[in-house]
Write an enzyme that holds these catalytic residues in place. Structure first.
Site, PDB file in Angstrom:
ATOM      1  N   LYS A 173       0.840  -1.200   0.000  1.00  0.00           N
ATOM      2  CA  LYS A 173       0.000   0.000   0.000  1.00  0.00           C
ATOM      3  C   LYS A 173       0.876   1.250   0.000  1.00  0.00           C
ATOM      4  O   LYS A 173       1.678   1.453   0.887  1.00  0.00           O
ATOM      5  CB  LYS A 173      -0.913  -0.014   1.223  1.00  0.00           C
ATOM      6  CG  LYS A 173      -1.884  -1.186   1.231  1.00  0.00           C
ATOM      7  CD  LYS A 173      -2.636  -1.284   2.540  1.00  0.00           C
ATOM      8  CE  LYS A 173      -1.714  -1.629   3.693  1.00  0.00           C
ATOM      9  NZ  LYS A 173      -2.423  -1.769   4.983  1.00  0.00           N
ATOM     10  N   THR A 204      -7.295   9.199   9.783  1.00  0.00           N
ATOM     11  CA  THR A 204      -6.992   7.983   9.020  1.00  0.00           C
ATOM     12  C   THR A 204      -6.817   6.778   9.934  1.00  0.00           C
ATOM     13  O   THR A 204      -6.308   5.742   9.511  1.00  0.00           O
ATOM     14  CB  THR A 204      -5.701   8.170   8.194  1.00  0.00           C
ATOM     15  OG1 THR A 204      -4.653   8.544   9.091  1.00  0.00           O
ATOM     16  CG2 THR A 204      -5.858   9.243   7.135  1.00  0.00           C
ATOM     17  N   GLY A 206      -7.308   3.439  11.543  1.00  0.00           N
ATOM     18  CA  GLY A 206      -8.014   2.224  11.114  1.00  0.00           C
ATOM     19  C   GLY A 206      -8.110   2.037   9.616  1.00  0.00           C
ATOM     20  O   GLY A 206      -8.808   1.138   9.140  1.00  0.00           O
ATOM     21  N   THR A 207      -7.394   2.856   8.858  1.00  0.00           N
ATOM     22  CA  THR A 207      -7.467   2.762   7.397  1.00  0.00           C
ATOM     23  C   THR A 207      -7.038   1.380   6.894  1.00  0.00           C
ATOM     24  O   THR A 207      -7.713   0.774   6.053  1.00  0.00           O
ATOM     25  CB  THR A 207      -6.554   3.828   6.747  1.00  0.00           C
ATOM     26  OG1 THR A 207      -6.904   5.078   7.297  1.00  0.00           O
ATOM     27  CG2 THR A 207      -6.737   3.887   5.259  1.00  0.00           C
ATOM     28  N   GLY A 208      -5.903   0.888   7.414  1.00  0.00           N
ATOM     29  CA  GLY A 208      -5.380  -0.403   6.953  1.00  0.00           C
ATOM     30  C   GLY A 208      -6.315  -1.545   7.307  1.00  0.00           C
ATOM     31  O   GLY A 208      -6.555  -2.449   6.486  1.00  0.00           O
ATOM     32  N   CYS A 209      -6.851  -1.509   8.527  1.00  0.00           N
ATOM     33  CA  CYS A 209      -7.803  -2.542   8.967  1.00  0.00           C
ATOM     34  C   CYS A 209      -9.029  -2.541   8.051  1.00  0.00           C
ATOM     35  O   CYS A 209      -9.484  -3.596   7.588  1.00  0.00           O
ATOM     36  CB  CYS A 209      -8.291  -2.264  10.398  1.00  0.00           C
ATOM     37  SG  CYS A 209      -6.987  -1.944  11.597  1.00  0.00           S
TER      38      CYS A 209
HETATM   39  O1  PXL Z   1      -4.170  -0.316  12.354  1.00  0.00           O
HETATM   40  C1  PXL Z   1      -3.484  -1.202  13.139  1.00  0.00           C
HETATM   41  C2  PXL Z   1      -4.266  -1.615  14.342  1.00  0.00           C
HETATM   42  C3  PXL Z   1      -4.685  -2.913  14.441  1.00  0.00           C
HETATM   43  N1  PXL Z   1      -5.378  -3.367  15.494  1.00  0.00           N
HETATM   44  C4  PXL Z   1      -5.700  -2.562  16.515  1.00  0.00           C
HETATM   45  C5  PXL Z   1      -5.321  -1.240  16.476  1.00  0.00           C
HETATM   46  C6  PXL Z   1      -4.587  -0.742  15.369  1.00  0.00           C
HETATM   47  C7  PXL Z   1      -4.193   0.659  15.325  1.00  0.00           C
HETATM   48  O2  PXL Z   1      -4.542   1.443  16.161  1.00  0.00           O
HETATM   49  O3  PXL Z   1      -5.658  -0.448  17.483  1.00  0.00           O
HETATM   50  C8  PXL Z   1      -6.447  -3.111  17.676  1.00  0.00           C
END
Ligand code: PXL
Length: 259
Positions: A173, A204, A206-209
Site C-alpha cells: 500500500k 486515518t 483504522g485505514t489499513g484494517c
Molecule cells: O491499524 C493497526 C491496528 C490494528 N489493530 C488494533 C489497532 C490498530 C491501530 O490502532 O488499534 C487493535
C-alpha cells in the site's frame, strides 16, 4: 446463503480500528462478521496507553468454537500480538479451505513497532506461507522484503520478494508516497497497480484494517482478487473523504461510506 467472514484481531475500544473496524466493514458489505479477539488495547483517537495480548489457548479455543460451527468463506488477521498467538493462528489456518488475508500489523504508518521481534519472525516465517493475500504498508513492506521502499519501482520489487516468503498475493500500500495513492499487487507472476486520488486528512485511524476487511468481505462473496481490491479501494477512499470528524486526535474513517 449469506456470506460469512472471520476476523482475528485486537480490540480498539474507540471503535475505529482492529476488530471493530473489521466487523463494521463486513456489515457494510452485506457479509456476516465473526470476530476472534487476540489482544486488548487501551486507546482513543489521541493515545494508546496499553496493549495486553490474550493467552494463546484462549485464541485457539475461540477459533475452534466458531470454525466448527459457522464456516466462513474468507478470513483476515489484524494485530496478533505475540509469537504464541501467531502459532495457534497458523495451526488453524493450515486447515482453511478459504482465503486468508493477513494485514501484517507490525509497524504503524508513523514507524512505531507494534509487535515484538520474535513475533515479527513468526509472522514472516510461519504465517505468510499459509496466507492468500498479505497487505503491508510501506514500512512493513521494507521490513518484510529487507530493503528500502521509497518509490513505486521499489514497491514492485518488495512485492516480488515478499511473495518469496509464501503468500499467493502481495498488496503493497503506497499511501502517502505519490501524488495519487498507488497500491502495487503482485499476483500470479504479474504486477498490477491500483490508483485512487489521495485525500489529505488527519482522520486515518483504522485505514489499513478497514481496507483489508473490505477486500476480505469481497473475497467472502466469491469475487476475484483484482475485483475485490478495486471495490475495496473505492470504499476506503470514500471512507477517508467522508470521515465523521470524531475525537480530538487521529479520528476514524466512515465505515458507513457507500460500497
Ligand atoms: O491499524 C493497526 C491496528 C490494528 N489493530 C488494533 C489497532 C490498530 C491501530 O490502532 O488499534 C487493535
Amino acid at each position: 446463503m449469506k456470506p460469512v467472514a472471520l476476523t482475528i484481531a485486537g480490540l480498539d475500544p474507540s471503535g475505529g480500528a482492529g476488530l471493530e473496524a473489521d466487523l463494521k466493514t463486513f456489515h457494510q458489505f452485506g457479509v456476516y462478521g465473526m470476530g476472534v479477539l487476540t489482544l486488548v488495547t487501551v486507546q482513543n483517537t489521541q493515545r494508546v496507553s496499553a496493549v495486553e495480548p490474550l493467552a494463546p489457548r484462549l485464541v485457539q479455543e475461540q477459533l475452534q468454537a466458531v470454525l466448527e460451527d459457522i464456516p466462513p468463506q474468507a478470513a483476515k488477521t489484524g494485530a496478533l500480538g505475540t509469537a504464541g498467538i501467531i502459532e495457534v493462528v497458523v495451526e488453524s489456518a493450515r486447515l482453511f479451505s478459504f482465503p486468508l488475508v493477513v494485514d501484517p500489523v507490525m509497524i504503524s504508518k508513523h514507524g512505531t513497532a507494534l509487535i515484538a521481534e520474535d513475533a515479527r519472525q513468526s509472522l514472516a516465517g510461519r504465517l505468510l506461507p499459509v496466507t492468500f493475500l498479505v497487505t503491508p504498508n510501506l514500512n512493513e513492506a521494507a521490513a518484510l522484503a529487507g530493503m528500502k521502499v521509497a518509490d513505486v519501482k521499489a514497491m514492485e520489487e518488495a512485492a516480488r520478494r515478499i511473495a518469496g516468503l509464501g503468500p499467493k498475493a502481495v498488496l503493497v500500500k503506497g499511501g502517502h508516497l505519490t501524488e495519487d495513492a498507488v497500491d502495487v499487487l503482485y499476483y500470479q507472476g504479474r504486477i498490477q497497480k491500483f490508483a485512487a486520488r489521495r485525500i489529505e486528512s488527519k482522520d486515518t485511524h483504522g485505514t489499513g484494517c478497514t481496507y483489508s476487511a473490505a477486500i476480505t468481505a469481497e473475497l467472502a462473496k466469491g469475487r476475484e482478487l483484482e475485483a475485490a481490491i478495486e471495490t475495496a479501494k473505492r470504499y476506503i477512499t470514500r471512507a477517508i473523504a467522508e470521515s465523521p470528524g470524531l475525537g480530538r486526535g487521529c479520528g476514524p474513517v466512515d465505515h458507513h461510506a457507500a460500497v
